[in-house]
Structure formats: structure tokens, C-alpha cells
Design a protein around this motif. Structure first.
Motif, PDB file in Angstrom:
ATOM      1  N   UNK A 111       0.936  -0.708   0.264  1.00 14.20           N
ATOM      2  CA  UNK A 111      -0.266   0.184   0.393  1.00 14.20           C
ATOM      3  C   UNK A 111       0.619   1.511   0.537  1.00 14.20           C
ATOM      4  N   UNK A 112       2.387   1.395   0.514  1.00 13.55           N
ATOM      5  CA  UNK A 112       2.520   2.627   0.851  1.00 13.55           C
ATOM      6  C   UNK A 112       3.273   2.310  -0.628  1.00 13.55           C
ATOM      7  N   UNK A 113       3.811   1.833  -1.043  1.00 12.02           N
ATOM      8  CA  UNK A 113       4.741   1.714  -2.259  1.00 12.02           C
ATOM      9  C   UNK A 113       3.167   2.323  -3.557  1.00 12.02           C
ATOM     10  N   UNK A 114       2.135   1.768  -3.357  1.00 11.52           N
ATOM     11  CA  UNK A 114       1.123   1.934  -4.419  1.00 11.52           C
ATOM     12  C   UNK A 114       0.716   3.509  -4.454  1.00 11.52           C
ATOM     13  N   UNK A 115       0.822   3.768  -3.034  1.00  8.05           N
ATOM     14  CA  UNK A 115       0.502   5.841  -3.012  1.00  8.05           C
ATOM     15  C   UNK A 115       1.838   6.288  -3.315  1.00  8.05           C
ATOM     16  N   UNK A 116       2.969   6.032  -2.960  1.00 12.35           N
ATOM     17  CA  UNK A 116       3.873   6.616  -3.764  1.00 12.35           C
ATOM     18  C   UNK A 116       3.940   7.383  -4.831  1.00 12.35           C
ATOM     19  N   UNK A 117       3.880   5.970  -5.698  1.00 13.35           N
ATOM     20  CA  UNK A 117       4.020   6.093  -7.332  1.00 13.35           C
ATOM     21  C   UNK A 117       2.608   6.511  -7.817  1.00 13.35           C
ATOM     22  N   UNK A 118       1.276   6.475  -7.471  1.00 11.82           N
ATOM     23  CA  UNK A 118      -0.149   7.195  -7.545  1.00 11.82           C
ATOM     24  C   UNK A 118       0.484   8.578  -7.567  1.00 11.82           C
ATOM     25  N   UNK A 119       0.632   9.834  -6.418  1.00 13.58           N
ATOM     26  CA  UNK A 119       1.345  10.818  -6.249  1.00 13.58           C
ATOM     27  C   UNK A 119       1.833  11.531  -7.738  1.00 13.58           C
ATOM     28  N   UNK A 120       2.703  10.433  -8.130  1.00 16.34           N
ATOM     29  CA  UNK A 120       3.756  11.056  -9.667  1.00 16.34           C
ATOM     30  C   UNK A 120       2.767  10.674 -10.613  1.00 16.34           C
ATOM     31  N   UNK A 147      -3.605  -4.709   4.200  1.00 19.75           N
ATOM     32  CA  UNK A 147      -3.823  -3.093   3.307  1.00 19.75           C
ATOM     33  C   UNK A 147      -3.519  -2.688   2.384  1.00 19.75           C
ATOM     34  N   UNK A 148      -3.641  -3.364   1.495  1.00 19.75           N
ATOM     35  CA  UNK A 148      -3.137  -2.700  -0.194  1.00 19.75           C
ATOM     36  C   UNK A 148      -5.320  -2.686  -0.735  1.00 19.75           C
ATOM     37  N   UNK A 149      -5.875  -3.785  -0.441  1.00 15.38           N
ATOM     38  CA  UNK A 149      -7.074  -3.513  -0.931  1.00 15.38           C
ATOM     39  C   UNK A 149      -7.539  -2.352  -0.889  1.00 15.38           C
ATOM     40  N   UNK A 150      -7.758  -2.059   0.872  1.00 16.77           N
ATOM     41  CA  UNK A 150      -8.091  -0.388   1.039  1.00 16.77           C
ATOM     42  C   UNK A 150      -7.696   0.913   0.812  1.00 16.77           C
ATOM     43  N   UNK A 151      -6.352   0.267   0.712  1.00 21.02           N
ATOM     44  CA  UNK A 151      -5.306   1.395  -0.349  1.00 21.02           C
ATOM     45  C   UNK A 151      -6.355   2.105  -1.602  1.00 21.02           C
ATOM     46  N   UNK A 152      -6.407   0.549  -2.373  1.00 21.84           N
ATOM     47  CA  UNK A 152      -6.932   0.541  -3.610  1.00 21.84           C
ATOM     48  C   UNK A 152      -8.672   1.556  -3.984  1.00 21.84           C
ATOM     49  N   UNK A 153      -9.707   0.770  -3.068  1.00 19.70           N
ATOM     50  CA  UNK A 153     -10.658   2.015  -2.826  1.00 19.70           C
ATOM     51  C   UNK A 153     -10.306   3.197  -2.419  1.00 19.70           C
ATOM     52  N   UNK A 154      -9.586   3.185  -2.151  1.00 14.33           N
ATOM     53  CA  UNK A 154      -9.389   4.849  -0.923  1.00 14.33           C
ATOM     54  C   UNK A 154      -8.890   5.545  -2.511  1.00 14.33           C
ATOM     55  N   UNK A 155      -8.046   5.031  -3.369  1.00 11.52           N
ATOM     56  CA  UNK A 155      -7.770   5.743  -4.370  1.00 11.52           C
ATOM     57  C   UNK A 155      -7.918   5.548  -5.495  1.00 11.52           C
ATOM     58  N   UNK A 156      -9.199   4.731  -5.616  1.00 11.65           N
ATOM     59  CA  UNK A 156      -9.822   4.294  -6.983  1.00 11.65           C
ATOM     60  C   UNK A 156      -9.000   3.473  -7.902  1.00 11.65           C
ATOM     61  N   UNK A 157      -8.244   2.697  -7.332  1.00 11.62           N
ATOM     62  CA  UNK A 157      -7.372   1.371  -8.122  1.00 11.62           C
ATOM     63  C   UNK A 157      -8.486   0.299  -7.802  1.00 11.62           C
ATOM     64  N   UNK A 158      -8.259  -0.319  -9.359  1.00 16.54           N
ATOM     65  CA  UNK A 158      -8.852  -1.789  -9.635  1.00 16.54           C
ATOM     66  C   UNK A 158      -7.601  -2.288  -9.190  1.00 16.54           C
TER      67      UNK A 158
END
Length: 336
Positions: free
Chosen positions: A160-169, A189-200
Motif C-alpha cells: 500500500x505504501x509503494x502504491x501511494x508513492x507511485x500514485x502521487x507521481x 492493507x493494499x485492498x483498502x488502499x486501492x478502494x481509497x484511491x479508486x484503483x482496480x
């Protein structure tokens, strides 16, 4: 079949993972059989096809490109770079993780050529190269979007942390990771992060690399080149304990009125609307079986018993070897 979204695309809720038509589970089927599976998927209404530069060291992209070229406007074509075959001075081709901008550009251009297309709909970083900041790799991939070679970006096997960093770019459209009843790590963690960010969330190996199909009873019969031979869960001692889970699991499938494979896929579809499973198969018969899970309804009581029966506490062994675990960035449960 019910529909799901991945970026701007609306697709049937089950896609096709193309890997094992060319890679991973021993001797792959013939190109003719691979073509039959791909065309049968099209005929059945599948529109999302997932491949990668790594699969068969380009052979899978070549197959997918040749067979699906005439249907390009009707499908969502996904591939991956950053993990590919590199031929050394000794003439041997080896898998190499390389997230440097120049490698990603080269991987993408090679994939476009093999896929016989001018644009890839969703292009994933197959593995995060931990020697290269994720922001740098995603930045390089964003330039592929700007150049019109790629429409949307994805990440594979990241936290989830790496997803957030990449998504910010650059916006990340999809995150792909192993997820099934016996691999529950995305729930950390990553399922919730995807839902929060709108990521499939694209779930590969939804039938647990064949385990939940009730198709493998003796791991000694695995081909010498089958990647499951390096996976702890398929080691004889661990697998013997895991096999003990199958009778109860098959009883739940009978109660649900479906096959074991269908139950595994239907469970994923019931978990969250942003999950899109991509089972793979070399058989048209099994393809039809998998796709039939798309319209199944499971009641809450059965789902609860299913999750209690197969989970990270009841499954024996890690999903990857020590080396493979170092290559991914996914969260792990305590004690893994």
C-alpha cells in the motif's frame, strides 16, 4: 456476466490471465491450443486479456498479439514490463528485474512490437526494482502515456505504501497481486488502499495455482520446470497438510451448487466491487467453468464458513520462496 471497471473501461467481471499459455507450469500447450483458448474467451465475452514481457520471454505477447490483433478495438489489452528475459553473453536468457527508465522504455517498445499494436491499455510495472525509487519508475512510465504508447498505468506485487508513492507521481489505474482464499495478504492493507484511491485490484492466481480446482493431488507429478516446485506450499510436507483442507472445501462447493474452482472465483467477486479476477487456463472446458462463476450468488453464512476454513492460519507454508519474497513488496502477516 456482471461488469466491473478498470480505469475508464467497463469489462466483464472475470478477465483472462494468459501466462500459462506460454509459461510457468511446465511444458506449455501448443500455439494452436493457446489460440483456441484465446478465441474461446473472446466468443464467451471476455474483453480483458493480461500478458507480460516475462511470459515465455516474449512468446506469450507474440501469441496474444497474433491471435487478438484483428479484435484489438474490442478488448482491453494489458501487459507488464520491468521484469523480462535478458540474454547474456553465454546465450542463456534469464529473468531480470530492471525498473530504470531506459529499461522500461525498451520493454514497452518490445511489447508493442510483439503485441502488434500501437498502444497498450494498461501497462504494469511487473516488479518494483528496489534499486530504483518507485517514483522514478512510475515517472518513466508516465512519459509512455504522454507519448501515446500506453493509456493507463498499473503496479504489480507492491505494498500500500509503494502504491501511494507511485500514485502521487501519476494516477495508478490497477494494482495486480496474487489473491485467493489461501493467499490473503492483500487484506492487510493494499485492498483498502486501492478502494481509497479508486484503483482496480486485479487478482491473479484466484484458484491458488490450481490447488482450489482440486486438480493436483500428488506434487511429485509436477513437471521439472513447473514454478510450483519452488513454492513452499507445494513442498511435500506442506502440501500434505494443505490437502487436508480440500474435503471440507469441496463440501462447501457442493452446498453452493458449483465446482471448487467456481467457488474460489465467486468468493473473490463477493469480497469487493473493485476486485477483478484473472484466472488462467490451457483448457477451453476449464475456461467455460471459470467464467460461469461470474453470475454466482453466495450467501453470507457460506462465505463466513469458507473464510474460516481456508485462510492464512490454516494454510501451511509461504506462497513464495525466500528469494521470490525478496523480489516483491507485498505486506506479510506476522510470522510469515
Amino acid at each position: 456476466m456482471q461488469q466491473r471497471t478498470i480505469g475508464p473501461f467497463t469489462v466483464p467481471a472475470i478477465g483472462l490471465g494468459c501466462m500459462n499459455l506460454s509459461h510457468a507450469y511446465g511444458t506449455p500447450p501448443s500455439a494452436e491450443q493457446g489460440e483456441r483458448v484465446l478465441l474461446a474467451a473472446l466468443d464467451a465475452g471476455v474483453t480483458l486479456f493480461d500478458t507480460a514481457a516475462l511470459y515465455g520471454f516474449g512468446a506469450n505477447e507474440t501469441l496474444v498479439g497474433r491471435v487478438l490483433k484483428a479484435h484489438r478495438s474490442d478488448i482491453v489489452l494489458c501487459s507488464k514490463g520491468g521484469l523480462a528475459g535478458v540474454t547474456g553473453d553465454d546465450g542463456v536468457t534469464r529473468r531480470v528485474i530492471d525498473g530504470r527508465p531506459e529499461a522500461l522504455r525498451r520493454n514497452c517498445e518490445d511489447s508493442l512490437r510483439r503485441l502488434q499494436t500501437d498502444v497498450i491499455d494498461v501497462y504494469y510495472l511487473h516488479r518494483w526494482d528496489k534499486q530504483v525509487p518507485i517514483e522514478e519508475s512510475v515517472g518513466a512510465m508516465s512519459r509512455l502515456v504522454e507519448q501515446g504508447k500506453v493509456r493507463h498505468l498499473g503496479l504489480s506485487e507492491v505494498s500500500a505504501a509503494t502504491l501511494r508513492k507511485g500514485h502521487a507521481v501519476h494516477p495508478i489505474t490497477a494494482l495486480q497481486t496474487e489473491y485467493s482464499l489461501w493467499t490473503r495478504n492483500p487484506e492487510i492493507a493494499v485492498l483498502d488502499a486501492c478502494r481509497e484511491l479508486g484503483v482496480t485490484f486485479v487478482a491473479f492466481s484466484p484458484v491458488a495455482r490450481g490447488f482450489l480446482c482440486d486438480a493436483l493431488h500428488d506434487v511429485g507429478t509436477l513437471d521439472a520446470k513447473d514454478i510450483r516446485r519452488s513454492m513452499p506450499r507445494f513442498a511435500p510436507d506442506h502440501y500434505a497438510r494443505n490437502l487436508a483442507l480440500l474435503p471440507g472445501y469441496k463440501a462447501l462447493a457442493r452446498e453452493a451448487g458449483c465446482t471448487p474452482a467456481q467457488l474460489a472465483i465467486a468468493w473473490l467477486l463477493h469480497k469487493a466491487p473493485h476486485i477483478l479476477p484473472i484466472p488462467g487456463t490451457t483448457s477451453v472446458e476449464h475456461l467455460d467453468e471459470d467464467l460461469a462463476a461470474g453470475d454466482m450468488k453466495l450467501d453470507a453464512g457460506l462465505l463466513a464458513r469458507l473464510e474460516e476454513h481456508i485462510n492464512q492460519r490454516t494454510v501451511s507454508g509461504n506462497r513464495y520462496s525466500e528469494q521470490a519474497r525478496r523480489e516483491v513488496d507485498t505486506e506479510e502477516f506476522p510470522g510469515d
